[in-house]
Scaffold this active site. Structure first.
Site, PDB file in Angstrom:
ATOM      1  N   PRO A 248       0.834  -1.278   0.051  1.00 39.56           N
ATOM      2  CA  PRO A 248       0.173  -0.075  -0.037  1.00 39.56           C
ATOM      3  C   PRO A 248       0.924   1.305   0.067  1.00 39.56           C
ATOM      4  CG  PRO A 248      -0.200  -0.765   2.214  1.00 39.56           C
ATOM      5  CD  PRO A 248       0.593  -1.837   1.033  1.00 39.56           C
ATOM      6  N   ASN A 249       0.403   2.260  -0.802  1.00 44.04           N
ATOM      7  CA  ASN A 249       0.931   3.444  -0.814  1.00 44.04           C
ATOM      8  C   ASN A 249       2.327   3.735  -1.714  1.00 44.04           C
ATOM      9  OD1 ASN A 249      -1.325   4.803   0.885  1.00 44.04           O
ATOM     10  ND2 ASN A 249      -0.348   3.709   2.672  1.00 44.04           N
TER      11      ASN A 249
ATOM     12  N   ARG B 150       4.544  10.993  -1.893  1.00 49.01           N
ATOM     13  CA  ARG B 150       4.501  10.592  -0.795  1.00 49.01           C
ATOM     14  C   ARG B 150       5.663  10.829   0.218  1.00 49.01           C
ATOM     15  NH1 ARG B 150       4.766   4.179   1.407  1.00 49.01           N
ATOM     16  NH2 ARG B 150       4.044   4.916   3.239  1.00 49.01           N
TER      17      ARG B 150
ATOM     18  N   TYR C 167      10.867   8.858   1.580  1.00 50.42           N
ATOM     19  CA  TYR C 167      10.886   8.312   0.466  1.00 50.42           C
ATOM     20  C   TYR C 167      11.704   8.692  -0.679  1.00 50.42           C
ATOM     21  CZ  TYR C 167       7.836   5.505   3.744  1.00 50.42           C
ATOM     22  OH  TYR C 167       7.151   5.012   4.742  1.00 50.42           O
TER      23      TYR C 167
ATOM     24  N   ASN D   6       8.008  -5.540  -0.682  1.00 51.58           N
ATOM     25  CA  ASN D   6       7.960  -4.501   0.207  1.00 51.58           C
ATOM     26  C   ASN D   6       6.586  -4.359   0.547  1.00 51.58           C
ATOM     27  OD1 ASN D   6       7.576  -2.134   1.597  1.00 51.58           O
ATOM     28  ND2 ASN D   6       9.139  -0.877   0.233  1.00 51.58           N
TER      29      ASN D   6
ATOM     30  N   ALA E 125       2.790  -0.908   4.894  1.00 46.86           N
ATOM     31  CA  ALA E 125       2.349  -1.019   6.479  1.00 46.86           C
ATOM     32  C   ALA E 125       1.846  -2.406   6.683  1.00 46.86           C
ATOM     33  CB  ALA E 125       1.442   0.073   6.618  1.00 46.86           C
TER      34      ALA E 125
ATOM     35  N   GLU F  59      12.836  -9.399   1.957  1.00 44.64           N
ATOM     36  CA  GLU F  59      12.034  -8.251   2.443  1.00 44.64           C
ATOM     37  C   GLU F  59      12.869  -7.127   2.307  1.00 44.64           C
ATOM     38  OE1 GLU F  59      10.966  -8.618   6.445  1.00 44.64           O
ATOM     39  OE2 GLU F  59      10.204  -6.640   6.970  1.00 44.64           O
TER      40      GLU F  59
ATOM     41  N   HIS G 256      12.639  -2.711   2.524  1.00 47.61           N
ATOM     42  CA  HIS G 256      11.961  -1.316   3.001  1.00 47.61           C
ATOM     43  C   HIS G 256      13.089  -0.194   2.543  1.00 47.61           C
ATOM     44  CE1 HIS G 256       9.128  -3.290   5.283  1.00 47.61           C
ATOM     45  NE2 HIS G 256       9.947  -4.022   5.717  1.00 47.61           N
TER      46      HIS G 256
ATOM     47  N   ARG H  47      12.999   4.782  12.600  1.00 47.12           N
ATOM     48  CA  ARG H  47      11.480   5.712  12.989  1.00 47.12           C
ATOM     49  C   ARG H  47      10.792   5.044  13.947  1.00 47.12           C
ATOM     50  NH1 ARG H  47       9.128   4.966   6.959  1.00 47.12           N
ATOM     51  NH2 ARG H  47       7.664   6.761   7.722  1.00 47.12           N
TER      52      ARG H  47
HETATM   53  C1  DQA Z   1       8.009   1.026   4.048  1.00 45.54           C
HETATM   54  C2  DQA Z   1       8.142   1.109   5.683  1.00 45.54           C
HETATM   55  C3  DQA Z   1       6.718   1.093   6.097  1.00 45.54           C
HETATM   56  O1  DQA Z   1       6.885   1.061   7.563  1.00 45.54           O
HETATM   57  C4  DQA Z   1       5.863   1.937   5.358  1.00 45.54           C
HETATM   58  O2  DQA Z   1       4.477   1.666   6.236  1.00 45.54           O
HETATM   59  C5  DQA Z   1       5.576   2.019   4.200  1.00 45.54           C
HETATM   60  C6  DQA Z   1       6.992   1.851   3.462  1.00 45.54           C
HETATM   61  C7  DQA Z   1       9.738   1.307   3.199  1.00 45.54           C
HETATM   62  O3  DQA Z   1       9.752   1.111   2.218  1.00 45.54           O
HETATM   63  O4  DQA Z   1      10.408   2.283   4.148  1.00 45.54           O
HETATM   64  O5  DQA Z   1       4.751   2.099   3.505  1.00 45.54           O
HETATM   65  O6  DQA Z   1       7.914  -0.346   3.677  1.00 45.54           O
END
Ligand code: DQA
Length: 139
Positions: free
Chosen positions: A9-10, A17, A22, A73, A76, A97, A99, A106
């Protein structure tokens, strides 16, 4: 070999964003980078993004059935979803995995990942380069 790069998501909002966290590169830039890395590494790389947890779970089932390696990735969902973890547990090929941000620097709620225990490895905080490193490992 085929690698599925699955984004949750997102992440379609990259570039718009929270750019201080990011970066200002877009989701399309990420897709292009993964394809370029795949070409260089002789991997067939398929990059997908969804804001639907059900769709992500379906993609993990497909990857399990096909024996594909996965770079994920989960955004959340990393911190919330036992269902995604259970789906990831069915994979037979390695899963990395990733990020973009350093989740450990954070908020506390980002420090725990339901996925890490079932991942081959975890890359955090290296931005887009983390995806390239994951693909290189899988190759
Ligand atoms: C994320 C880190 C997560 O905590 C966050 O909710 C994201 C992006 C990252 O790529 O840093 O959506 O996965």
């Amino acid at each position: 070999a085929t690698v599925l790069v699955l984004n949750g998501p997102n992440l379609n909002r990259l570039g718009l964003r929270e750019p201080l966290i990011y970066g200002d590169r877009t989701y399309d830039d990420l897709v292009a980078l993964c394809h370029a890395a795949g070409a260089e590494l002789n991997l067939t790389v398929e990059v997908r993004q969804t804001n639907s947890e059900a769709e992500m779970i379906g993609w993990l089932h497909d990857a399990a059935d096909a024996g594909h390696a996965v770079v994920i990735n989960a955004g959340a969902w990393t911190h919330t979803s036992i269902a995604i973890r259970d789906a990831a547990s069915m994979l037979t090929a390695p899963m990395v995995e990733v990020h973009l941000s350093n989740v450990h620097a954070r908020e506390e709620f980002r420090h725990h990942s339901y996925l890490s225990a079932v991942a081959s490895g975890v890359i955090v905080g290296l931005g887009f380069e983390g995806y390239v490193a994951a693909l290189r490992y899988l190759a």
